[in-house]
Motif scaffolding. Sequence first.
Motif, short mmCIF file in Angstrom:
data_model
loop_
_atom_site.label_atom_id
_atom_site.label_comp_id
_atom_site.label_asym_id
_atom_site.label_seq_id
_atom_site.Cartn_x
_atom_site.Cartn_y
_atom_site.Cartn_z
N ASP A 202 10.35 -3.68 -4.99
CA ASP A 202 10.22 -3.68 -3.95
C ASP A 202 11.02 -1.99 -3.12
O ASP A 202 12.51 -3.16 -3.46
CB ASP A 202 11.05 -4.90 -2.86
N SER A 203 11.36 -1.34 -2.78
CA SER A 203 12.08 -0.43 -2.39
C SER A 203 12.05 0.08 -1.40
O SER A 203 12.58 0.89 -0.55
CB SER A 203 10.83 1.38 -2.66
N ALA A 206 15.85 0.85 -0.01
CA ALA A 206 16.36 1.77 -1.35
C ALA A 206 17.46 2.69 -0.68
O ALA A 206 18.07 3.56 -1.23
CB ALA A 206 15.63 2.12 -2.05
N ARG A 377 21.09 -1.00 -1.45
CA ARG A 377 21.21 -0.61 -3.05
C ARG A 377 22.25 -1.08 -3.46
O ARG A 377 21.21 -2.43 -4.99
CB ARG A 377 21.43 0.80 -2.51
N LEU A 380 19.54 -4.10 -4.85
CA LEU A 380 18.78 -3.18 -6.53
C LEU A 380 19.64 -3.68 -7.83
O LEU A 380 19.23 -3.55 -8.36
CB LEU A 380 17.75 -1.76 -5.81
N PRO A 394 9.00 1.95 -8.82
CA PRO A 394 9.87 1.20 -7.31
C PRO A 394 7.96 1.68 -6.41
O PRO A 394 7.11 1.83 -6.78
CB PRO A 394 9.92 2.75 -7.29
N GLY A 397 6.73 0.65 -0.20
CA GLY A 397 7.96 2.06 0.40
C GLY A 397 7.06 3.03 0.82
O GLY A 397 5.60 3.78 -0.10
N HIS A 401 11.73 6.51 0.34
CA HIS A 401 12.83 4.60 -0.15
C HIS A 401 11.84 4.87 -1.82
O HIS A 401 12.94 4.08 -2.93
CB HIS A 401 11.46 3.74 0.30
N LEU A 402 10.32 5.36 -2.00
CA LEU A 402 9.68 5.15 -3.63
C LEU A 402 11.33 5.93 -4.31
O LEU A 402 11.70 5.69 -5.92
CB LEU A 402 8.90 5.70 -3.96
N HIS A 405 14.63 4.88 -4.44
CA HIS A 405 14.90 3.72 -5.69
C HIS A 405 14.67 4.32 -6.91
O HIS A 405 15.55 4.28 -8.06
CB HIS A 405 13.80 2.73 -5.40
N ARG A 419 7.32 6.79 -10.96
CA ARG A 419 7.15 7.30 -9.59
C ARG A 419 5.38 7.08 -9.99
O ARG A 419 4.35 8.50 -10.20
CB ARG A 419 7.29 8.64 -9.05
#
Length: 558
Positions: A202-203, A206, A377, A380, A394, A397, A401-402, A405, A419
């Motif tokens: 979950d991002s 983030a 953050r 995480l 990540p 999101g 967000h990704l 993260h 990614r």
Amino acid sequence: MAQAGPPQELVFAPLGGVGEIGMNLLIYGVGNERRRQWLAVDLGVSFAAEEHLPGIDLILPDVRFLVEERKNLCGIVLTHAHEDHFGALIDLWPRLQVPVYATPFSAALLAAKCASEPGAPQIPVNIVARNSRFGIGPFDIELCTMAHSIPESNALIIRTPHGAVLHTGDWKLDDTPILGDPTDENKLRALGQEGCLALVGDSTNAVREGRSPSEADVARTITDLIKSAPRRVAVTTFASNVARLRAVAEAAHAAGREVVLVGRAMDRIAQIARETGYLDGVQEFRGTDAYGYLPPDKVVALCTGSQGEPRAALARIAEDQHPDVTLSRGDRVIVSARTIPGNEKAVGRVLNGLIEQEIEVITDRTHLVHVSGHPRRAELEALIGWVKPKIVVPVHGEALHLHEHAALARKLGIKHVIRCRNGDLVRLSGDPAIIDEVPAGRLYKDGALIVEADARTVADRKRLSFAGAVSVALALAENGELAADPELDLIGIPERDREGNSIAQAVQDVIIEAFQSMPRGRRRDPDSVAEAVRRAVRSAIAERWGKKPMCHVHVLPV
Ligand SMILES: [Zn+2]
Ligand SMILES: [Zn+2]
């Protein structure tokens, strides 16, 4: 001896939920490129913002790939019963017809949803206990309790011969979640000891520093606000946030008030929460019929409509359209929810309507009346510290967000941060990398139908709403002349141009002119006539209006 083939490996592919918040559908595969066995996690929807997709209610992930691979798809596990994780099941399960696994609360919500939707399929659900461990094909799955904003949010520990994955689902850290257990830190630390190949996580939050406040902090604020209210109080929140419903009920009780539920979703969730034990010890809620005779300082209305939905309780109350529930000057409305991006205008409309009536509106801008169910953050960071994964992927999101993260995971020393995008096939075992692509995309729920996102209907509807349409009918005689004046219908087009001349009349003239300027031989061909007239009409209107409408020309040989 059987041919060895390419080595077996563990792969992962997001079919939805990466690059967007919503429409979650992630799949894991064990095998090699010749044959893989798949496990799907979640099958959610996104909500369509009206102005971008006129007439479309929901966006669903395209499950083409899973339909092709259906005989290798072992099952679908639901992490929790938020719409972005289970909202597409009713529409898409019939294409897949594989077993679904869910914990009791999620299963009960799914059953209630199916019961309320005419024509919903009979989805066979294997109900699995919280914290249980079970096998689906080659996947050994253990549920791990996570705090979130709905009961029974589960992370999945997916063990395979090629390593273990922690699929976090939606989660946060909350030592006092009001309802249910806190995130199972011990189990997560134990996974770290055992060895975790990949964390798929979950991002959503983030980009936010620190740790999110607890549900208990929100409950305290709501208690104060209900206690200090001089007159009636209405609270709106997501019905599925049962901890919040519980907090409101307890706050009302402490202030000597009764809770009236307003809105179908509230009734439905409250009933399921009662049946599954999540409202044990909470006084019975009252129906809207009780609202009229309870004194203003003895009632709290718990309403749907926190996103400004025009047909939900709060919007109807704000417009004085609700048959039983009214608010007036001096009453207090508490918006115990965040506005989902895209809903700002709708929410603003409802809140402004209340404020115009001198009703006090309290939101999370000034008071801690809402907390997110997603990790910031520091949370995480804690999770990565406990689990010590080799790989971090990540998900859940938008790009921002990704990206945040991923950057955080790298900063914490994670060697492989992947990614990926929807449709990327990611190898997790061996040498982690994006190795291929699988079909992914979106489907639209359009009325009662599921349509392809690239179908012309929605694009046509957008053009219609922007520039209207012209419909022309021409009767074509055998001698290559018009048998009658053109029939013309202008839809959504201004009547007169800048000089005050009729646009319809101008179009009529242009049609005849365009027709007569064609060589007689081509005039006998209906397709050529239609095309020439269509072009002439569109440019004639563009000249006068500055917009090109859609144009349909029907040529009827008589
Ligand atoms: Zn979610
Ligand atoms: Zn969720």
